[in-house]
Scaffold this active site. Structure first.
Site, PDB file in Angstrom:
ATOM      1  N   HIS A 305       1.852  -7.747  -5.948  1.00 47.75           N
ATOM      2  CA  HIS A 305       0.794  -6.758  -6.155  1.00 47.75           C
ATOM      3  C   HIS A 305      -0.231  -6.917  -5.056  1.00 47.75           C
ATOM      4  CE1 HIS A 305      -2.369  -4.456  -8.137  1.00 47.75           C
ATOM      5  NE2 HIS A 305      -1.397  -3.926  -8.846  1.00 47.75           N
ATOM      6  N   ASP A 362       4.797  -3.368 -14.104  1.00 41.65           N
ATOM      7  CA  ASP A 362       6.019  -2.560 -14.107  1.00 41.65           C
ATOM      8  C   ASP A 362       7.275  -3.359 -14.412  1.00 41.65           C
ATOM      9  OD1 ASP A 362       4.832  -0.142 -13.456  1.00 41.65           O
ATOM     10  OD2 ASP A 362       4.619  -0.795 -11.394  1.00 41.65           O
TER      11      ASP A 362
HETATM   12  N1  ACO Z   1       9.935  -9.009  -3.183  1.00 40.28           N
HETATM   13  C1  ACO Z   1      10.099  -9.785  -2.090  1.00 40.28           C
HETATM   14  N2  ACO Z   1       9.122 -10.015  -1.173  1.00 40.28           N
HETATM   15  C2  ACO Z   1       7.934  -9.425  -1.376  1.00 40.28           C
HETATM   16  C3  ACO Z   1       7.691  -8.611  -2.502  1.00 40.28           C
HETATM   17  C4  ACO Z   1       8.747  -8.414  -3.429  1.00 40.28           C
HETATM   18  N3  ACO Z   1       8.586  -7.639  -4.508  1.00 40.28           N
HETATM   19  N4  ACO Z   1       6.423  -8.145  -2.459  1.00 40.28           N
HETATM   20  C5  ACO Z   1       5.874  -8.647  -1.342  1.00 40.28           C
HETATM   21  N5  ACO Z   1       6.788  -9.419  -0.697  1.00 40.28           N
HETATM   22  C6  ACO Z   1       6.551 -10.181   0.541  1.00 40.28           C
HETATM   23  C7  ACO Z   1       6.555  -9.262   1.742  1.00 40.28           C
HETATM   24  O1  ACO Z   1       7.826  -9.170   2.335  1.00 40.28           O
HETATM   25  C8  ACO Z   1       5.551  -9.963   2.654  1.00 40.28           C
HETATM   26  O2  ACO Z   1       6.193 -11.019   3.275  1.00 40.28           O
HETATM   27  P1  ACO Z   1       5.739 -11.465   4.760  1.00 40.28           P
HETATM   28  O3  ACO Z   1       4.308 -11.907   4.643  1.00 40.28           O
HETATM   29  O4  ACO Z   1       6.671 -12.583   5.087  1.00 40.28           O
HETATM   30  O5  ACO Z   1       5.908 -10.275   5.631  1.00 40.28           O
HETATM   31  C9  ACO Z   1       4.522 -10.550   1.678  1.00 40.28           C
HETATM   32  O6  ACO Z   1       5.235 -10.722   0.450  1.00 40.28           O
HETATM   33  C10 ACO Z   1       3.323  -9.663   1.455  1.00 40.28           C
HETATM   34  O7  ACO Z   1       3.793  -8.363   1.109  1.00 40.28           O
HETATM   35  P2  ACO Z   1       3.025  -7.025   1.474  1.00 40.28           P
HETATM   36  O8  ACO Z   1       3.967  -5.870   1.350  1.00 40.28           O
HETATM   37  O9  ACO Z   1       2.294  -7.202   2.775  1.00 40.28           O
HETATM   38  O10 ACO Z   1       1.956  -6.998   0.316  1.00 40.28           O
HETATM   39  P3  ACO Z   1       1.183  -5.741  -0.174  1.00 40.28           P
HETATM   40  O11 ACO Z   1      -0.020  -6.244  -0.860  1.00 40.28           O
HETATM   41  O12 ACO Z   1       0.979  -4.751   0.922  1.00 40.28           O
HETATM   42  O13 ACO Z   1       2.219  -5.064  -1.195  1.00 40.28           O
HETATM   43  C11 ACO Z   1       3.346  -4.342  -3.100  1.00 40.28           C
HETATM   44  C12 ACO Z   1       2.094  -5.060  -2.539  1.00 40.28           C
HETATM   45  C13 ACO Z   1       3.542  -2.969  -2.417  1.00 40.28           C
HETATM   46  C14 ACO Z   1       3.145  -4.088  -4.584  1.00 40.28           C
HETATM   47  C15 ACO Z   1       4.592  -5.226  -2.865  1.00 40.28           C
HETATM   48  O14 ACO Z   1       4.411  -6.475  -3.489  1.00 40.28           O
HETATM   49  C16 ACO Z   1       5.894  -4.582  -3.329  1.00 40.28           C
HETATM   50  O15 ACO Z   1       6.489  -3.781  -2.589  1.00 40.28           O
HETATM   51  N6  ACO Z   1       6.337  -4.879  -4.588  1.00 40.28           N
HETATM   52  C17 ACO Z   1       7.502  -4.236  -5.146  1.00 40.28           C
HETATM   53  C18 ACO Z   1       7.102  -2.878  -5.665  1.00 40.28           C
HETATM   54  C19 ACO Z   1       6.283  -2.942  -6.931  1.00 40.28           C
HETATM   55  O16 ACO Z   1       6.586  -3.670  -7.859  1.00 40.28           O
HETATM   56  N7  ACO Z   1       5.224  -2.122  -6.976  1.00 40.28           N
HETATM   57  C20 ACO Z   1       4.367  -2.017  -8.151  1.00 40.28           C
HETATM   58  C21 ACO Z   1       2.960  -2.321  -7.820  1.00 40.28           C
HETATM   59  S1  ACO Z   1       2.006  -2.272  -9.307  1.00 40.28           S
HETATM   60  C22 ACO Z   1       1.632  -0.663  -9.554  1.00 40.28           C
HETATM   61  O17 ACO Z   1       1.660   0.179  -8.706  1.00 40.28           O
HETATM   62  C23 ACO Z   1       1.276  -0.328 -10.931  1.00 40.28           C
END
Ligand code: ACO
Length: 427
Positions: A305, A362
């Site tokens: 998140h 979620d």
């Molecule tokens: N699985 C594996 N790796 C992940 C995940 C995941 N679900 N989420 C983040 N990471 C990793 C990224 O690859 C990144 O790695 P790096 O630093 O080596 O490049 C690091 O963790 C940070 O991730 P970001 O995408 O930069 O974090 P951000 O805060 O921008 O993204 C997000 C948050 C979009 C929710 C992300 O965690 C994700 O895509 N999760 C899956 C989708 C999801 O569950 N969304 C629901 C959000 S809650 C809502 O909307 C109600």
């Protein structure tokens, strides 16, 4: 607070005022940065930027805290109901018994749709995604309810807010009915907000529909958990759209469009699809390995998140609710076991620990909604239904703020510098 932030940049020293809220980090007020320095800040994704003042929702992502008007989400989910939380979000305080009765009466009286709106549905393909339909129909409300689109009039704002909250279940249920070819069900005002939605979705005119109290309670709780989440992407979209003076129906349609994305509201659909694809606990390590592989775009859906770097407090309530619904409906879906084991394995894996990736709201919501009988395409529509309360409350807060201006971010331009037009024959 009298503190100032000092900036040394471009050969000059500058001072900017700091502001403190009631909770959360202080902010540096850089509103005059461009005027003073000729520079902009650069913050793609707004990870460090507060875009507004707000008294609605507070999140401490490090501690896993979520408060609505000061009340912890766990307490609201346990003791309150969605109508009461809606009142709280719109009015700032919990209602008295009379206030709540009046509010429920008002919302109930707005649940029907203008009859002509039904024809909109016939224009969509039967296999249209409910979010596509919701986006179109909610945007179209402004063509039907002209008497509540003057945003400078507080009474108009109030009526349009009530209309949006009241009509959203009807619109969502009709999107579902249209997809499966069943007749639309009209609202039944003797039922609760959530009971009425269940009946409009799963009832048919030929039979009496019995609301299962445990299911009604669980869904109502899911609505509470999704009611608001401060300045997330869809809420910021609603605020940005509203900042131009756009009418509330158009603004909420913009919020629905944003929420549809898989990184936001679409994640519960994606999470359940992923859990079903995993299928059995023995496949979990393979998927965890894929999520960790930098060359594989796969992510564990329902994990991670932008704000929570701890267990999402909503996920805790969700996990408990899954058990209640499964018990009430005598469901035995292996997907729940997969979810529990996946969570445990990920939480003990260094990759997820280091990156502070925890289950979000979620992760479990899809499992519950599926057990209740909703097809995956409806999940985001339910999220939109519940989040309408937050959108509307945030929109009202913004419009009532005398200092509100049109939202207009700046950019770091990286395109070509000035060049002369070349006639087509010479290219
Ligand atoms: N699985 C594996 N790796 C992940 C995940 C995941 N679900 N989420 C983040 N990471 C990793 C990224 O690859 C990144 O790695 P790096 O630093 O080596 O490049 C690091 O963790 C940070 O991730 P970001 O995408 O930069 O974090 P951000 O805060 O921008 O993204 C997000 C948050 C979009 C929710 C992300 O965690 C994700 O895509 N999760 C899956 C989708 C999801 O569950 N969304 C629901 C959000 S809650 C809502 O909307 C109600």
């Amino acid at each position: 607070m009298g503190d100032t932030a000092k900036l040394t940049a471009g050969g000059g020293d500058y001072e900017f005022p700091m502001k403190s809220g009631t909770l959360g980090p202080d902010v540096v007020d850089i509103g005059k940065l461009y005027g003073k320095t000729g520079m902009f800040t650069y913050d793609p994704g707004f990870t460090s930027t507060a875009s507004c003042d707000s008294g609605l929702t507070f999140i401490d992502g490090e501690e896993g805290v979520l408060l609505h008007r000061g009340y912890p989400i766990g307490q609201l989910a346990e003791n309150s109901n969605f109508m009461e939380v809606s009142y709280l979000m719109l009015n700032g305080e919990l209602p008295s018994k009379d206030e709540l009765d009046n509010f429920e009466f008002t919302i109930t009286r707005h649940t029907m749709l203008h009859d002509q709106l039904r024809q909109f549905y016939q224009g969509f393909r039967r296999d249209a995604h409910p979010m596509a339909i919701m986006c179109g129909v909610v945007g179209a409300l402004s063509a039907f309810y002209h008497d509540s689109t003057d945003i400078s009039d507080p009474e108009h704002r109030k009526i349009s807010s009530h209309r949006l909250i009241a009509k959203m279940p009807t619109i969502a249920a009709m999107a579902y009915k249209y997809a499966i070819g069943q007749p639309f069900m009209q609202p039944d005002n003797s039922l609760s907000y959530t009971g009425n939605f269940l009946r409009m979705t799963f009832g048919v005119p030929a039979e009496q529909y019995e609301v299962v109290p445990e299911v009604e309670k669980a869904l109502d709780r899911i609505f509470i958990l999704h009611a608001d989440h401060e300045q997330n992407a869809s809420t910021s979209t609603v605020r940005l759209a509203g900042s131009s003076g756009a009418n509330p129906f158009a603004c909420i349609a913009a919020g629905i469009a944003c929420l549809w994305g898989p990184a936001h509201g679409g994640a519960n659909e994606a999470a359940l699809n992923m859990l079903r694809e995993i299928g059995t606990p023995d496949k979990i390590p393979e998927y965890i390995a894929r999520a960790k592989n930098k060359d594989d775009p796969f992510r564990l859906m329902g994990f991670g998140h932008r704000v929570y770097k701890n267990y999402d407090p909503r996920a805790t309530v969700m996990q408990k609710t899954v058990r209640e619904v499964f018990d009430a409906l005598k469901v035995n879906d292996p997907v729940f076991e997969v979810a529990l084991q996946l969570e445990e394995m990920a939480l003990n894996d260094d990759y997820f620990i280091e990156k502070k990736l925890f289950p979000n709201v979620d992760f479990y919501s899809g499992v519950i909604l599926s057990a209740i009988g909703f097809p995956t395409e409806m999940f985001t529509a339910l999220f939109a239904l519940a989040r309408t309360v937050g959108w509307v409350a945030q929109w009202n807060e913004m419009i009532s703020d005398p200092g509100q201006r049109i939202g207009r971010p700046r950019q770091l331009y990286t395109g070509p510098t000035t060049r002369d037009y070349v006639p087509i024959a010479q290219r």
